[in-house]
Design a protein around this motif. Structure first.
Motif, PDB file in Angstrom:
ATOM      1  N   MET A  85       0.842  -1.182   0.000  1.00 51.41           N
ATOM      2  CA  MET A  85       0.000   0.000   0.000  1.00 51.41           C
ATOM      3  C   MET A  85       0.887   1.245   0.000  1.00 51.41           C
ATOM      4  N   ASP A  86       0.588   2.238  -0.864  1.00 50.03           N
ATOM      5  CA  ASP A  86       1.402   3.448  -0.911  1.00 50.03           C
ATOM      6  C   ASP A  86       0.900   4.489   0.082  1.00 50.03           C
ATOM      7  N   LYS A  87       1.529   5.660   0.090  1.00 48.19           N
ATOM      8  CA  LYS A  87       1.189   6.676   1.093  1.00 48.19           C
ATOM      9  C   LYS A  87      -0.205   7.259   0.906  1.00 48.19           C
ATOM     10  N   TYR A  88      -0.873   6.981  -0.218  1.00 42.72           N
ATOM     11  CA  TYR A  88      -2.230   7.456  -0.438  1.00 42.72           C
ATOM     12  C   TYR A  88      -3.261   6.375  -0.144  1.00 42.72           C
ATOM     13  N   GLY A  89      -2.803   5.220   0.356  1.00 42.43           N
ATOM     14  CA  GLY A  89      -3.713   4.142   0.702  1.00 42.43           C
ATOM     15  C   GLY A  89      -4.165   3.322  -0.491  1.00 42.43           C
ATOM     16  N   CYS A  90      -3.439   3.400  -1.585  1.00 44.34           N
ATOM     17  CA  CYS A  90      -3.808   2.654  -2.792  1.00 44.34           C
ATOM     18  C   CYS A  90      -2.860   1.479  -2.964  1.00 44.34           C
ATOM     19  N   GLU A  91      -3.413   0.325  -3.224  1.00 48.57           N
ATOM     20  CA  GLU A  91      -2.602  -0.872  -3.371  1.00 48.57           C
ATOM     21  C   GLU A  91      -2.151  -1.045  -4.820  1.00 48.57           C
ATOM     22  N   ASN A  92      -0.898  -0.746  -5.077  1.00 51.95           N
ATOM     23  CA  ASN A  92      -0.264  -0.995  -6.378  1.00 51.95           C
ATOM     24  C   ASN A  92      -1.080  -0.515  -7.583  1.00 51.95           C
ATOM     25  N   LYS A  93      -1.741   0.596  -7.463  1.00 54.73           N
ATOM     26  CA  LYS A  93      -2.497   1.133  -8.586  1.00 54.73           C
ATOM     27  C   LYS A  93      -1.625   2.090  -9.368  1.00 54.73           C
ATOM     28  N   THR A  94      -1.821   2.099 -10.674  1.00 53.84           N
ATOM     29  CA  THR A  94      -1.093   3.053 -11.508  1.00 53.84           C
ATOM     30  C   THR A  94      -1.685   4.442 -11.271  1.00 53.84           C
ATOM     31  N   SER A  95      -0.951   5.459 -11.691  1.00 52.26           N
ATOM     32  CA  SER A  95      -1.468   6.820 -11.527  1.00 52.26           C
ATOM     33  C   SER A  95      -2.746   7.008 -12.352  1.00 52.26           C
ATOM     34  N   TRP A  96      -2.852   6.358 -13.495  1.00 57.37           N
ATOM     35  CA  TRP A  96      -4.078   6.438 -14.285  1.00 57.37           C
ATOM     36  C   TRP A  96      -5.244   5.792 -13.545  1.00 57.37           C
ATOM     37  N   GLU A  97      -5.013   4.631 -12.938  1.00 59.44           N
ATOM     38  CA  GLU A  97      -6.069   3.954 -12.176  1.00 59.44           C
ATOM     39  C   GLU A  97      -6.524   4.796 -10.991  1.00 59.44           C
ATOM     40  N   LYS A  98      -5.579   5.456 -10.319  1.00 58.22           N
ATOM     41  CA  LYS A  98      -5.938   6.344  -9.206  1.00 58.22           C
ATOM     42  C   LYS A  98      -6.763   7.520  -9.704  1.00 58.22           C
ATOM     43  N   THR A  99      -6.413   8.010 -10.881  1.00 65.91           N
ATOM     44  CA  THR A  99      -7.142   9.133 -11.466  1.00 65.91           C
ATOM     45  C   THR A  99      -8.574   8.731 -11.809  1.00 65.91           C
ATOM     46  N   VAL A 100      -8.732   7.565 -12.415  1.00 59.71           N
ATOM     47  CA  VAL A 100     -10.068   7.059 -12.759  1.00 59.71           C
ATOM     48  C   VAL A 100     -10.883   6.845 -11.492  1.00 59.71           C
ATOM     49  N   GLU A 101     -10.261   6.303 -10.467  1.00 62.98           N
ATOM     50  CA  GLU A 101     -10.956   6.069  -9.198  1.00 62.98           C
ATOM     51  C   GLU A 101     -11.445   7.388  -8.601  1.00 62.98           C
ATOM     52  N   PHE A 102     -10.600   8.405  -8.637  1.00 66.46           N
ATOM     53  CA  PHE A 102     -10.979   9.707  -8.101  1.00 66.46           C
ATOM     54  C   PHE A 102     -12.135  10.304  -8.900  1.00 66.46           C
ATOM     55  N   HIS A 103     -12.055  10.222 -10.205  1.00 68.78           N
ATOM     56  CA  HIS A 103     -13.069  10.828 -11.083  1.00 68.78           C
ATOM     57  C   HIS A 103     -14.363  10.022 -11.112  1.00 68.78           C
ATOM     58  N   GLY A 104     -14.235   8.697 -11.030  1.00 69.21           N
ATOM     59  CA  GLY A 104     -15.416   7.842 -11.015  1.00 69.21           C
ATOM     60  C   GLY A 104     -15.616   6.993 -12.254  1.00 69.21           C
ATOM     61  N   HIS A 105     -15.010   7.369 -13.367  1.00 74.08           N
ATOM     62  CA  HIS A 105     -15.122   6.584 -14.596  1.00 74.08           C
ATOM     63  C   HIS A 105     -14.034   7.019 -15.578  1.00 74.08           C
ATOM     64  N   GLU A 106     -13.802   6.155 -16.565  1.00 70.08           N
ATOM     65  CA  GLU A 106     -12.862   6.481 -17.646  1.00 70.08           C
ATOM     66  C   GLU A 106     -13.595   7.251 -18.726  1.00 70.08           C
TER      67      GLU A 106
END
Length: 200
Positions: free
Chosen positions: A1-22
Motif C-alpha cells: 500500500m502506498d502513502k495514499y492508501g492505494c494498493e499498487n495502482k497506476t497513476s491512471w487507475e488512481k485518477t479514474v478512481e478519483f473521477h469515477g469513470h474512464e
C-alpha cells in the motif's frame, strides 16, 4: 500500500478512481498534466510546490488534481472560466511555467460520437454498446500516448498567485454561520456574510 492508501495502482487507475469513470476528457487532462510535469522536470506537488491554472471546469481537471497534486483545498489550483482546454502548471521555487493546450480539432472524431450516441439510444443493442466500449478504450489509449499532434506544449512567463493564506473566521450576525474574514461584510456596524448582506 502506498502513502495514499492505494494498493499498487497506476497513476491512471488512481485518477479514474478519483473521477469515477474512464472518459476521453479525463485522458486529455491526464496527458496534458503529464506533459507539463515532464517539461518542468518535476513530480506531484505534496504541498504548494506547484500551482496550476485551468481554463475550464470539465473532467480533465480531476486528472490534473490527482496527477499534479494541485487542488482548491490546498490553494494551489486556480480556475479561469474561459472555456478552453488549457492547463498551466508552474513551479514556485523558480517561477518556471508550462502551458499545455489541446489543439483545435485534434481530438474530434465524428465516428466515435456516432458510436456513443448509438450506444446511448433506447434502441441500442449489446453489439452497439460493445462497439462503443471498444472504441472508447482505443480513444483513451490514443490520447494517453499523444504528443505534439494533439497538444501544444510551451514554456510561458506568468505572474504566480500568492501562496494560500489562512484567515480568521468571523460569525455572520444574520445566519450565524462562519465566514472567512476577507469575504465578510460590515453593514450597519454588523458583520455579515455575502448571502446575508441584503438581509439587513
Amino acid at each position: 500500500m502506498d502513502k495514499y492508501g492505494c494498493e499498487n495502482k497506476t497513476s491512471w487507475e488512481k485518477t479514474v478512481e478519483f473521477h469515477g469513470h474512464e472518459c476521453p476528457g479525463l485522458a486529455i487532462g491526464y496527458r496534458a498534466t503529464e506533459l507539463a510535469l515532464q517539461e518542468l522536470g518535476t513530480d506531484r506537488s505534496v504541498d504548494e510546490e506547484l500551482i496550476a491554472i485551468v481554463e475550464h471546469n470539465s473532467c480533465g481537471v480531476d486528472a490534473l488534481q490527482t496527477l499534479a497534486g494541485c487542488s482548491f483545498g490546498k490553494g494551489n489550483l486556480f480556475y479561469k472560466d474561459l472555456g478552453k482546454s488549457v492547463y498551466t502548471i508552474a513551479r514556485r521555487k523558480d517561477s518556471n511555467a508550462v502551458r499545455v493546450a489541446v489543439k483545435y480539432g485534434a481530438t474530434f472524431d465524428p465516428d466515435f460520437r456516432t458510436l456513443k450516441e448509438r450506444a446511448a439510444s433506447a434502441s441500442a443493442t449489446e453489439k452497439d454498446r460493445a462497439l462503443y466500449r471498444e472504441a472508447l478504450q482505443k480513444r483513451i489509449k490514443s490520447i494517453l500516448s499523444a504528443g505534439s499532434e494533439v497538444f501544444d506544449v510551451r514554456r510561458v512567463a506568468i505572474e504566480l498567485p500568492r501562496p494560500a493564506s489562512i484567515y480568521q473566521t468571523l460569525q455572520c450576525s444574520v445566519c450565524g454561520e462562519g465566514v472567512m474574514e476577507p469575504r465578510a461584510r460590515l453593514k450597519d456596524g454588523r458583520v455579515v456574510c455575502i448571502p446575508c448582506e441584503g438581509e439587513i
